[in-house]
Scaffold this motif. Sequence first.
Motif, short mmCIF file in Angstrom:
data_model
loop_
_atom_site.label_atom_id
_atom_site.label_comp_id
_atom_site.label_asym_id
_atom_site.label_seq_id
_atom_site.Cartn_x
_atom_site.Cartn_y
_atom_site.Cartn_z
N ARG A 29 0.84 -1.18 0.00
CA ARG A 29 0.00 0.00 0.00
C ARG A 29 0.88 1.24 0.00
N GLU A 30 0.52 2.20 -0.83
CA GLU A 30 1.30 3.42 -0.93
C GLU A 30 0.41 4.64 -0.75
N TRP A 31 0.96 5.64 -0.12
CA TRP A 31 0.26 6.88 0.08
C TRP A 31 0.16 7.66 -1.21
N VAL A 32 -0.99 8.27 -1.46
CA VAL A 32 -1.24 9.03 -2.67
C VAL A 32 -1.33 10.52 -2.39
N SER A 33 -2.20 10.91 -1.46
CA SER A 33 -2.47 12.32 -1.24
C SER A 33 -3.14 12.51 0.11
N SER A 34 -2.97 13.70 0.68
CA SER A 34 -3.62 14.05 1.94
C SER A 34 -4.02 15.52 1.91
N ILE A 35 -5.00 15.83 2.74
CA ILE A 35 -5.42 17.22 2.90
C ILE A 35 -5.67 17.47 4.38
N ARG A 36 -5.14 18.58 4.87
CA ARG A 36 -5.27 18.94 6.27
C ARG A 36 -6.56 19.71 6.50
N THR A 37 -6.87 19.92 7.77
CA THR A 37 -8.05 20.72 8.12
C THR A 37 -7.96 22.12 7.55
N THR A 38 -6.74 22.64 7.44
CA THR A 38 -6.54 23.96 6.86
C THR A 38 -6.81 23.99 5.36
N GLY A 39 -6.83 22.82 4.73
CA GLY A 39 -7.00 22.74 3.30
C GLY A 39 -5.72 22.53 2.53
N ALA A 40 -4.59 22.51 3.21
CA ALA A 40 -3.31 22.34 2.54
C ALA A 40 -3.19 20.91 2.01
N PRO A 41 -2.96 20.75 0.72
CA PRO A 41 -2.83 19.42 0.14
C PRO A 41 -1.38 18.98 -0.03
N THR A 42 -1.18 17.69 0.00
CA THR A 42 0.10 17.11 -0.34
C THR A 42 -0.12 15.91 -1.25
N TYR A 43 0.89 15.61 -2.08
CA TYR A 43 0.77 14.55 -3.07
C TYR A 43 2.05 13.74 -3.13
N ALA A 44 1.89 12.48 -3.51
CA ALA A 44 3.06 11.67 -3.79
C ALA A 44 3.77 12.21 -5.03
N ASP A 45 5.09 12.17 -4.99
CA ASP A 45 5.87 12.70 -6.10
C ASP A 45 5.58 11.99 -7.42
N SER A 46 5.21 10.72 -7.34
CA SER A 46 5.05 9.91 -8.53
C SER A 46 3.81 10.25 -9.35
N LEU A 47 2.91 11.06 -8.83
CA LEU A 47 1.65 11.32 -9.52
C LEU A 47 1.79 12.26 -10.71
N GLY A 48 2.84 13.04 -10.74
CA GLY A 48 3.06 13.93 -11.87
C GLY A 48 2.00 14.98 -12.08
N GLY A 49 1.33 15.40 -11.02
CA GLY A 49 0.33 16.44 -11.11
C GLY A 49 -0.99 16.02 -11.69
N ARG A 50 -1.23 14.72 -11.84
CA ARG A 50 -2.46 14.23 -12.46
C ARG A 50 -3.64 14.16 -11.50
N PHE A 51 -3.37 14.13 -10.21
CA PHE A 51 -4.44 14.01 -9.21
C PHE A 51 -4.56 15.31 -8.43
N THR A 52 -5.77 15.60 -7.98
CA THR A 52 -6.01 16.73 -7.09
C THR A 52 -6.95 16.30 -5.97
#
Length: 118
Positions: free
Chosen positions: A45-68
């Motif tokens: 299992r690998e992590w893809v993306s997360s969003i904090r209560t503040t709304g700040a998003p983070t993404y796995a480097d491998s996604l190449g900007g394809r996911f939001t």
Amino acid sequence: QVQPVESGGGSVQAGGSLRLSCTAPGLTSNTCGVGWSRQAAGKQREWVSSIRTTGAPTYADSLGGRFTISKDRPKDTVYLQMNSLKPEDTAMYYCKATLLPSCTSSVWGQGTQVTVYS
């Protein structure tokens, strides 16, 4: 305890899009954050993306900007918009809610299957 429930998975041709949803009472306001992970057959299992209560998003480097990742606070829903899908994106996608107050423990949903074919 927050119990997330995923939906929106399915089969799509390569290059297509899907939007996954994760919903639970209190999901967007009573957690440290919400994330998506995926597990392909025979892989970890690998992590893809997360969003904090503040709304700040983070993404796995491998996604190449394809996911939001985004959220709708009144609906207690977090979305994962998946564009330009590739066969290697095929996996079971899981939503997790990271719990207050420690922000170190998480509750997982049951998963939703995404299959991308050529």
